[in-house]
Design an enzyme around this catalytic site. Structure first.
Site, short mmCIF file in Angstrom:
data_model
loop_
_atom_site.label_atom_id
_atom_site.label_comp_id
_atom_site.label_asym_id
_atom_site.label_seq_id
_atom_site.Cartn_x
_atom_site.Cartn_y
_atom_site.Cartn_z
N TRP A 96 0.85 -1.19 0.00
CA TRP A 96 0.00 0.00 0.00
C TRP A 96 0.89 1.25 0.00
O TRP A 96 2.03 1.21 0.45
CB TRP A 96 -0.94 0.01 1.20
CG TRP A 96 -0.29 0.06 2.56
CD1 TRP A 96 0.02 -0.99 3.36
CD2 TRP A 96 0.14 1.24 3.28
NE1 TRP A 96 0.61 -0.55 4.53
CE2 TRP A 96 0.69 0.80 4.51
CE3 TRP A 96 0.11 2.60 3.00
CZ2 TRP A 96 1.20 1.70 5.46
CZ3 TRP A 96 0.61 3.49 3.95
CH2 TRP A 96 1.15 3.04 5.16
N GLU A 139 6.97 8.52 14.21
CA GLU A 139 7.20 7.85 12.93
C GLU A 139 8.05 8.73 12.00
O GLU A 139 8.90 8.22 11.26
CB GLU A 139 5.87 7.52 12.25
CG GLU A 139 5.03 6.46 12.94
CD GLU A 139 5.54 5.05 12.68
OE1 GLU A 139 6.50 4.89 11.90
OE2 GLU A 139 4.97 4.11 13.23
N GLU A 177 8.77 1.55 6.56
CA GLU A 177 8.40 2.44 7.67
C GLU A 177 8.14 3.86 7.18
O GLU A 177 7.31 4.57 7.76
CB GLU A 177 9.54 2.45 8.69
CG GLU A 177 9.70 1.17 9.49
CD GLU A 177 8.73 1.10 10.66
OE1 GLU A 177 8.18 2.15 11.05
OE2 GLU A 177 8.54 -0.01 11.20
N HIS A 180 4.61 5.25 6.84
CA HIS A 180 3.76 5.45 8.00
C HIS A 180 3.62 6.92 8.36
O HIS A 180 2.52 7.46 8.52
CB HIS A 180 4.30 4.67 9.20
CG HIS A 180 4.40 3.20 8.95
ND1 HIS A 180 5.06 2.34 9.81
CD2 HIS A 180 3.93 2.42 7.94
CE1 HIS A 180 4.98 1.11 9.34
NE2 HIS A 180 4.30 1.13 8.20
N GLU A 230 9.06 -2.56 18.09
CA GLU A 230 8.11 -2.92 17.04
C GLU A 230 6.82 -3.47 17.64
O GLU A 230 5.73 -3.20 17.13
CB GLU A 230 8.73 -3.93 16.07
CG GLU A 230 9.90 -3.40 15.27
CD GLU A 230 9.52 -2.38 14.22
OE1 GLU A 230 8.34 -1.95 14.17
OE2 GLU A 230 10.39 -2.00 13.43
N THR A 233 4.88 -0.57 19.01
CA THR A 233 4.28 0.18 17.91
C THR A 233 3.05 -0.54 17.37
O THR A 233 2.03 0.10 17.08
CB THR A 233 5.31 0.33 16.78
OG1 THR A 233 6.47 0.97 17.29
CG2 THR A 233 4.76 1.14 15.64
N ASP A 262 2.03 -3.69 9.46
CA ASP A 262 3.44 -3.58 9.08
C ASP A 262 4.35 -3.78 10.29
O ASP A 262 5.35 -4.50 10.23
CB ASP A 262 3.73 -2.19 8.49
CG ASP A 262 3.34 -2.07 7.02
OD1 ASP A 262 2.96 -3.10 6.42
OD2 ASP A 262 3.42 -0.95 6.49
N GLU A 263 4.00 -3.13 11.38
CA GLU A 263 4.83 -3.22 12.58
C GLU A 263 4.86 -4.65 13.11
O GLU A 263 5.88 -5.10 13.65
CB GLU A 263 4.32 -2.26 13.67
CG GLU A 263 4.19 -0.81 13.25
CD GLU A 263 5.52 -0.13 12.94
OE1 GLU A 263 6.57 -0.80 12.98
OE2 GLU A 263 5.50 1.07 12.64
N HIS A 266 7.41 -6.49 11.11
CA HIS A 266 8.75 -6.07 11.51
C HIS A 266 9.13 -6.65 12.87
O HIS A 266 10.28 -7.04 13.10
CB HIS A 266 8.84 -4.54 11.53
CG HIS A 266 8.57 -3.92 10.19
ND1 HIS A 266 8.24 -2.59 10.03
CD2 HIS A 266 8.59 -4.47 8.93
CE1 HIS A 266 8.07 -2.34 8.73
NE2 HIS A 266 8.27 -3.46 8.06
#
Length: 398
Positions: A96, A139, A177, A180, A230, A233, A262-263, A266
């Site tokens: 995305w 971020e 990242e 974000h 992570e 987050t 996403d986090e 990670h």
């Protein structure tokens, strides 16, 4: 990488003085906070030395604490990292992008899209915006986080274009990242609810101030830190997604939810690295875990400053605690999660120092929860209203 990390008083065990015998003689000194008032705007303009957060620290820090021979471990893990860590990244073409959730400036309906964002924003309370802005600012300090990973011995990107697995991970992790802060910044800008100049100043101050997580250029310590951050987050963005949905902004909820996802990926990567280190070098890894926990997980945005409030990070953290975006209970839950995830209680073959470190780490979740219970009453008694420049100096309860 982003979320605030609430800290706790150290337990001060005496056994975690070195990660490699004979290479690290002393512990990091405690942070000496310089709480001088911020300079006046005219002074800042004329003296570049004063363009810094009033919370910026003066510290004598241990550096390069990992024995040079340990770097061979990370070199030997290059192929493993390619097969197990790089695979957790998503191809750019299937990822995305911020524009997927923003009005198309080339379309006729561009201004209608902005109006829809502003209409939804009208019903969202200020306290939520304080938390979302604080997360977004953290971020946006991504340059600091990539710099941090590139200080770690044995895994840094030596050329800024190295083809080693570790270097490729750092660059591509940073690229993921980067979206974000971009999407949150643009969405919040279009909401019309916020003082964007104050927010942009805060970002500039934060990146300029940097951070110190006491990782000592040591990837054992550094990857433990990133594992915790992570997961924190993931929790924080997941909770902002839930609150956005409750306040009727389903698009903002989707944005925060995708960031949280996403986090989570990670987190899985950094968690796998520590899991592998426990497998091949359990004693050093156990000592590193205990050392980071004793020193505490330092908040990446601790030095946040908006040019007005010397304690803006603490005030933002207090709002996040009060409305349940990120709490001390979450910190304890993260500690318990990793004790179980890494099977810390079951690890064998440790030295005497390693076993003492193991006992300390396994007892931490309960200690943290007891401290949280004691702190709950203090927080209620000390609640008060604080103004935030990010929301045009409107006040919220902290």
């Amino acid at each position: 990488m982003m979320a605030l990390m609430l800290s706790f008083p150290p337990q001060n065990p005496s056994c975690f003085c070195s990660l490699d015998s004979g290479t690290r003689k002393t512990k990091s000194s405690r942070i000496l906070m310089t709480l001088s008032p911020p300079s006046k705007p005219t002074e800042v303009k004329n003296d570049m030395r004063k363009q810094r957060s009033p919370l910026e620290v003066e510290i004598k820090e241990v550096t390069h604490s990992m024995h040079p021979e340990k770097q061979e471990i990370f070199k030997s893990l290059e192929k493993w990292a390619e097969d197990n860590i790089l695979t957790l990244l998503k191809p750019v073409e299937s990822s995305w992008q911020p524009q997927d959730f923003l009005p198309d400036p080339s379309a006729e309906g561009f201004f209608d899209g902005i109006k829809q964002i502003r209409d939804r924003a009208a019903g969202i309370p200020d306290e939520y915006y304080v938390c979302l802005v604080g997360n977004m600012i953290t971020e946006e300090a991504l340059p600091t986080y990539q710099t941090f990973v590139n200080t770690l011995d044995g895994v840094r990107d030596e050329t800024a274009s190295s083809l080693s697995s570790w270097a490729r991970w750092t660059r591509m992790w940073s690229a993921e990242e980067n979206r974000h802060g971009d999407v949150l910044h643009r969405y919040l800008y279009l909401s019309g609810r916020l003082n964007m100049r104050q927010i942009e100043k805060t970002i500039q101050y934060l990146i300029g101030s940097g951070m110190n997580v006491h990782a000592e250029n040591n990837p054992y310590l550094g990857f433990i830190y990133t594992s915790f951050q992570e997961r924190a987050t993931f929790i924080s963005h997941g909770n902002t997604a839930r609150h956005a949905k409750d306040h009727g902004d389903l698009l903002l909820a989707k944005i925060c939810g995708l960031i949280a996802a996403d986090e989570k990926r990670h987190e899985a990567a950094y968690t796998k690295i520590i899991e592998k280190l426990f497998e091949i070098d359990p004693d050093t890894t156990m000592l590193a875990l205990a050392d980071m926990m004793e020193k505490r997980i330092t908040m990446p945005a601790l030095l946040m400053f908006d040019g007005q409030d010397d304690n803006v990070f603490n005030h933002y953290s207090s709002v996040a605690q009060r409305i349940g975006v990120y709490t001390t209970k979450d910190y304890g839950d993260i500690m318990e999660f990793f004790v179980k995830r890494w099977n810390v209680e079951e690890i064998t073959g440790l030295s005497g120092e390693g076993r003492r470190a193991q006992d300390y780490v396994c007892g931490l979740p309960q200690r943290i929860r007891r401290m949280d219970e004691r702190a709950q009453e203090r927080r209620v008694k000390q609640s008060h209203m604080v103004s935030f420049s990010w929301i045009f100096n409107r006040s919220v309860l902290v």
